[in-house]
Design a protein around this motif. Structure first.
Motif, PDB file in Angstrom:
ATOM      1  N   PRO A  70       7.259   1.918  21.089  1.00  0.00           N
ATOM      2  CA  PRO A  70       6.758   3.213  20.612  1.00  0.00           C
ATOM      3  C   PRO A  70       7.648   4.350  21.132  1.00  0.00           C
ATOM      4  N   ALA A  71       8.070   5.220  20.232  1.00  0.00           N
ATOM      5  CA  ALA A  71       8.975   6.318  20.588  1.00  0.00           C
ATOM      6  C   ALA A  71       8.182   7.556  20.981  1.00  0.00           C
ATOM      7  N   ASN A  72       8.741   8.336  21.901  1.00  0.00           N
ATOM      8  CA  ASN A  72       8.117   9.603  22.283  1.00  0.00           C
ATOM      9  C   ASN A  72       9.154  10.702  22.517  1.00  0.00           C
ATOM     10  N   VAL A  73      10.413  10.427  22.165  1.00  0.00           N
ATOM     11  CA  VAL A  73      11.488  11.402  22.319  1.00  0.00           C
ATOM     12  C   VAL A  73      12.252  11.482  21.006  1.00  0.00           C
ATOM     13  N   VAL A  74      12.540  12.696  20.553  1.00  0.00           N
ATOM     14  CA  VAL A  74      13.443  12.873  19.419  1.00  0.00           C
ATOM     15  C   VAL A  74      14.781  13.285  20.010  1.00  0.00           C
ATOM     16  N   ASP A  75      15.778  12.463  19.775  1.00  0.00           N
ATOM     17  CA  ASP A  75      17.089  12.625  20.367  1.00  0.00           C
ATOM     18  C   ASP A  75      18.085  13.091  19.313  1.00  0.00           C
ATOM     19  N   HIS A  76      19.027  13.919  19.719  1.00  0.00           N
ATOM     20  CA  HIS A  76      20.133  14.302  18.848  1.00  0.00           C
ATOM     21  C   HIS A  76      21.223  13.246  19.026  1.00  0.00           C
ATOM     22  N   ILE A  77      21.539  12.534  17.949  1.00  0.00           N
ATOM     23  CA  ILE A  77      22.531  11.458  18.004  1.00  0.00           C
ATOM     24  C   ILE A  77      23.871  12.012  18.484  1.00  0.00           C
ATOM     25  N   ILE A  78      24.324  13.069  17.845  1.00  0.00           N
ATOM     26  CA  ILE A  78      25.512  13.786  18.301  1.00  0.00           C
ATOM     27  C   ILE A  78      24.995  14.993  19.086  1.00  0.00           C
ATOM     28  N   PRO A  79      25.318  15.104  20.366  1.00  0.00           N
ATOM     29  CA  PRO A  79      24.819  16.233  21.151  1.00  0.00           C
ATOM     30  C   PRO A  79      25.178  17.562  20.489  1.00  0.00           C
ATOM     31  N   HIS A  80      24.194  18.438  20.351  1.00  0.00           N
ATOM     32  CA  HIS A  80      24.418  19.693  19.627  1.00  0.00           C
ATOM     33  C   HIS A  80      25.147  20.744  20.454  1.00  0.00           C
ATOM     34  N   ARG A  81      25.039  20.690  21.760  1.00  0.00           N
ATOM     35  CA  ARG A  81      25.729  21.611  22.668  1.00  0.00           C
ATOM     36  C   ARG A  81      25.602  23.068  22.223  1.00  0.00           C
ATOM     37  N   GLY A  82      24.403  23.439  21.732  1.00  0.00           N
ATOM     38  CA  GLY A  82      24.135  24.818  21.341  1.00  0.00           C
ATOM     39  C   GLY A  82      24.400  25.128  19.878  1.00  0.00           C
ATOM     40  N   ASP A  83      24.969  24.197  19.131  1.00  0.00           N
ATOM     41  CA  ASP A  83      25.236  24.403  17.702  1.00  0.00           C
ATOM     42  C   ASP A  83      23.915  24.288  16.942  1.00  0.00           C
ATOM     43  N   LYS A  84      23.401  25.428  16.447  1.00  0.00           N
ATOM     44  CA  LYS A  84      22.087  25.447  15.783  1.00  0.00           C
ATOM     45  C   LYS A  84      22.070  24.590  14.525  1.00  0.00           C
ATOM     46  N   ALA A  85      23.161  24.555  13.768  1.00  0.00           N
ATOM     47  CA  ALA A  85      23.200  23.735  12.543  1.00  0.00           C
ATOM     48  C   ALA A  85      23.039  22.258  12.910  1.00  0.00           C
ATOM     49  N   LEU A  86      23.740  21.814  13.932  1.00  0.00           N
ATOM     50  CA  LEU A  86      23.628  20.422  14.371  1.00  0.00           C
ATOM     51  C   LEU A  86      22.268  20.161  15.018  1.00  0.00           C
ATOM     52  N   TRP A  88      19.373  21.450  14.185  1.00  0.00           N
ATOM     53  CA  TRP A  88      18.332  21.316  13.163  1.00  0.00           C
ATOM     54  C   TRP A  88      18.666  20.288  12.084  1.00  0.00           C
ATOM     55  N   ASP A  89      19.814  19.649  12.135  1.00  0.00           N
ATOM     56  CA  ASP A  89      20.184  18.629  11.150  1.00  0.00           C
ATOM     57  C   ASP A  89      19.357  17.369  11.401  1.00  0.00           C
ATOM     58  N   ARG A  90      18.372  17.140  10.546  1.00  0.00           N
ATOM     59  CA  ARG A  90      17.466  15.999  10.742  1.00  0.00           C
ATOM     60  C   ARG A  90      18.170  14.653  10.611  1.00  0.00           C
ATOM     61  N   ASN A  91      19.318  14.615   9.967  1.00  0.00           N
ATOM     62  CA  ASN A  91      20.096  13.373   9.906  1.00  0.00           C
ATOM     63  C   ASN A  91      20.712  13.040  11.257  1.00  0.00           C
ATOM     64  N   ASN A  92      20.706  14.000  12.147  1.00  0.00           N
ATOM     65  CA  ASN A  92      21.251  13.816  13.492  1.00  0.00           C
ATOM     66  C   ASN A  92      20.158  13.494  14.508  1.00  0.00           C
ATOM     67  N   TRP A  93      18.942  13.256  14.047  1.00  0.00           N
ATOM     68  CA  TRP A  93      17.827  12.947  14.939  1.00  0.00           C
ATOM     69  C   TRP A  93      17.534  11.457  14.925  1.00  0.00           C
ATOM     70  N   GLN A  94      17.116  10.952  16.068  1.00  0.00           N
ATOM     71  CA  GLN A  94      16.617   9.577  16.148  1.00  0.00           C
ATOM     72  C   GLN A  94      15.451   9.539  17.130  1.00  0.00           C
ATOM     73  N   SER A  95      14.514   8.641  16.860  1.00  0.00           N
ATOM     74  CA  SER A  95      13.373   8.461  17.759  1.00  0.00           C
ATOM     75  C   SER A  95      13.763   7.460  18.831  1.00  0.00           C
ATOM     76  N   LEU A  96      13.461   7.797  20.081  1.00  0.00           N
ATOM     77  CA  LEU A  96      13.733   6.897  21.200  1.00  0.00           C
ATOM     78  C   LEU A  96      12.526   6.859  22.130  1.00  0.00           C
ATOM     79  N   CYS A  97      12.375   5.751  22.849  1.00  0.00           N
ATOM     80  CA  CYS A  97      11.380   5.701  23.921  1.00  0.00           C
ATOM     81  C   CYS A  97      12.026   6.363  25.146  1.00  0.00           C
ATOM     82  N   THR A  98      11.225   6.740  26.102  1.00  0.00           N
ATOM     83  CA  THR A  98      11.750   7.423  27.286  1.00  0.00           C
ATOM     84  C   THR A  98      12.762   6.556  28.018  1.00  0.00           C
ATOM     85  N   SER A  99      12.494   5.270  28.116  1.00  0.00           N
ATOM     86  CA  SER A  99      13.387   4.370  28.834  1.00  0.00           C
ATOM     87  C   SER A  99      14.775   4.344  28.201  1.00  0.00           C
ATOM     88  N   CYS A 100      14.843   4.162  26.891  1.00  0.00           N
ATOM     89  CA  CYS A 100      16.145   4.112  26.212  1.00  0.00           C
ATOM     90  C   CYS A 100      16.847   5.466  26.286  1.00  0.00           C
TER      91      CYS A 100
END
Length: 112
Positions: A70-86, A88-100
């Motif tokens: 079960p996931a509880n974190v939404v992670d940015h696949i490519i770190p956005h480093r302050g880039d607002k476009a990246l 909010w890009d939902r294609n750059n999101w992935q669900s992860l569990c806290t451990s992973c």
């Protein structure tokens, strides 16, 4: 069979598998210096709008992308480093569990 204690750089004998008090104090001081320079979560964009989008993403993708727990974190696949476009890009999101997220993702980002 237990492993022998080790000698810390400060000269103290430390049981195997534990950290010396000087190492703990050093880590805390280093983390405090880092946190003092870091913007707050809200300043980095993690506001009520993000929390709503995060909840929606987790409802659509409830399992960890790496281990299927079960996931509880939404992670940015490519770190956005302050880039607002990246950010909010939902294609750059992935669900992860806290451990992973803590283990695999953070290790990957620190290498980069």
């Amino acid at each position: 069979m237990s492993r022998p204690p080790r000698l810390c750089s400060c000269g103290r004998v430390v049981p195997h598998g534990t950290r010396c008090a000087c190492q703990i104090a050093s880590s805390r001081a280093r983390n405090a210096r880092h946190d003092a320079k870091r913007p707050t979560a809200t300043q980095r964009g993690y506001n009520s709008e993000w929390r709503a989008a995060r909840a929606e993403h987790l409802a659509l993708h409830p399992c960890c992308a790496l281990c299927s727990a079960p996931a509880n974190v939404v992670d940015h696949i490519i770190p956005h480093r302050g880039d607002k476009a990246l950010f909010w890009d939902r294609n750059n999101w992935q669900s992860l569990c806290t451990s992973c997220h803590s283990r695999h993702k953070q290790r990957h980002e620190h290498r980069a």
